[in-house]
Design an enzyme around this catalytic site. Structure first.
Site, mmCIF file in Angstrom:
data_model
loop_
_atom_site.group_PDB
_atom_site.id
_atom_site.type_symbol
_atom_site.label_atom_id
_atom_site.label_comp_id
_atom_site.label_asym_id
_atom_site.label_seq_id
_atom_site.Cartn_x
_atom_site.Cartn_y
_atom_site.Cartn_z
ATOM 1 N N ASP A 87 -26.291 -12.976 -3.832
ATOM 2 C CA ASP A 87 -26.372 -14.436 -3.864
ATOM 3 C C ASP A 87 -26.732 -15.013 -2.505
ATOM 4 O OD1 ASP A 87 -23.746 -13.655 -2.908
ATOM 5 O OD2 ASP A 87 -23.136 -15.758 -3.101
ATOM 6 N N GLU A 187 -20.746 -13.585 -3.027
ATOM 7 C CA GLU A 187 -20.076 -13.420 -1.736
ATOM 8 C C GLU A 187 -19.971 -14.741 -0.993
ATOM 9 O OE1 GLU A 187 -19.785 -12.709 2.632
ATOM 10 O OE2 GLU A 187 -21.380 -13.707 1.498
#
Length: 423
Positions: A87, A187
């Site tokens: 991400d 994350e």
């Protein structure tokens, strides 16, 4: 000058950053956005094509696991792992990323977007001078770049290709034990290890490849907590408010001013912790504040949490005639300093990385992380996991950039660490 653009690691990086994988802290989903799976599926297919073993795609939560088999004679080595996240930050747009190349960088300001007058300035970002003569990859000034952490993914995948081709072609170029690979979602919103399967991953220890400039090596991070503060006021017509009104906004302001003013992010660096007021909303009737609390020292960290509790208690006593328990504080621990799990028993991971860097003429730069990493959570789940450089700068915004040569060097670094680790 353009040869670097054709390297396998750079081609991968350019491919990955084109995929929008922004996470969303408000979605309540896992992964927080479906579009992260677009990259997950690509990486799964690439690992299959490369010939990795034990590939598993947890499609529900968007985790990918794979294994590079050991070379002959190293089958019984402990398993080393590498992890990066898919991400990108929700702070700046990650759609339609348009990377720009600056070849043979001359040390001057870089115009990212002439129309919007967005400039990557040497005065604001003096570390640019470290890259004179190198090739920089920047944004076009409208989105982030995604080097955090698609540079890490490209480096791990390029390492995997090198090892798997060596095994496939039986060239005997490398000697290494099993190498575990994992790619994770979310994350950037602190949920990257929520569904991480340490047992399936299969490593005895690992590195996250999620740091900054070439040479960075980190095994200390903040202890972290979040605090939600609610202030309940008492609304009375202002013409009749004397000795009756309790303005929640004013009480919230008093609460914030009671916290040590020199312990704010803008006044701290290095090992210094802080209180960060991230959000504030309020009316006379009710006010809300959201804080994050950070400190490398566990004792000081606990003291900071206690300051919030004691401040609420003091103000509740002060305003008890107006309102019973006007202030409530809800604290939630987020992660802890991985140093507790690295030092001393697993410091060999730091020495291995330092030795590999020195062999490649990379200067190790060991410093504490003024933030967190998936490695911190994984270390407390039983997987010691310091953090390696990925090569980028100015993460999460339109001034993000990465040095292309650094991506190639870090790929070599992962290879060197892998062949150097012997039990």
């Amino acid at each position: 000058m353009s040869d670097i653009k054709n390297s396998k690691a750079i081609k991968r990086f350019l491919k990955y950053v084109k995929i929008d994988t922004q996470s969303d802290e408000n979605s309540g989903l896992h992964p927080s956005t479906e579009k992260q799976k677009d990259l997950g599926k690509i990486l799964f297919d690439e690992l299959e094509e490369l010939g990795a073993e034990d590939i598993y795609y947890d499609e529900e939560h968007n985790y990918i696991y794979a294994m590079i088999p050991a070379t002959e004679g190293r089958e019984h080595d402990k398993v080393l792992g590498f992890i990066s996240h898919m991400d990108t930050s929700p702070e700046t747009g990650g759609k339609d990323v348009n990377p720009q190349f600056v070849y043979d960088y001359d040390g001057k300001d870089i115009i990212l977007n002439e129309k919007e007058n967005i400039i990557l300035s040497v005065s604001k970002f003096p570390e640019l001078k470290d890259y004179i003569g190198k090739t920089l990859i920047t944004t076009d000034g409208t989105t982030l770049l995604g080097a955090d952490d698609k540079a890490g993914i490209a480096e791990i995948m390029s390492m995997a290709e090198e090892f798997l081709n060596d095994i496939k072609e039986n060239t005997g170029k490398y000697s290494h034990g099993k190498i575990a690979i994992a790619f994770t979602p979310d994350e950037e919103i602190g949920e990257g290890t929520m569904f991480f399967d340490v047992e399936r991953f299969g490593a005895d220890y690992a590195y996250t490849v999620d740091g900054g400039a070439l040479g960075e090596l980190e095994y200390e991070n903040f202890n972290a907590a979040a605090a939600s503060v609610k202030v309940s006021g008492l609304t009375v017509h202002p013409g009749e408010a004397k000795d009756k009104m309790l303005n929640a906004i004013r009480v919230a302001e008093e609460f914030d001013l009671s916290i040590p003013q020199n312990e704010r992010p803008e006044y701290t660096d290095g090992y210094e912790g802080f209180f960060y007021l991230m959000k504030f909303s309020g009316t006379t009737e009710e006010a809300h504040m959201e804080y994050i609390i950070r400190d490398h020292d566990r004792i000081k960290f606990e003291q900071k949490k206690d300051i919030l509790i004691k401040t609420a208690e003091r103000l509740n006593e002060k305003y008890r005639l107006f309102k019973e328990d006007a202030i409530s504080v809800e604290l939630r621990d987020q992660y802890f300093n991985m140093k507790e799990k690295i030092d001393p028993d697993n410091l060999f991971l730091i020495e291995d990385a330092k030795n590999a860097m020195k062999k490649l003429s990379i200067i190790p730069k060991i410093s504490p992380i003024r933030g967190g990493t998936d490695g911190a959570s994984l270390s407390f789940k039983g997987l010691p996991c310091p953090n390696l450089c990925a090569g980028g700068h100015n993460f999460h915004g339109k001034y993000e950039y990465v040095c292309a040569e650094s991506i190639c060097s870090i790929t070599e670094l992962l290879i060197e660490i892998s062949i150097g680790r012997r039990n």
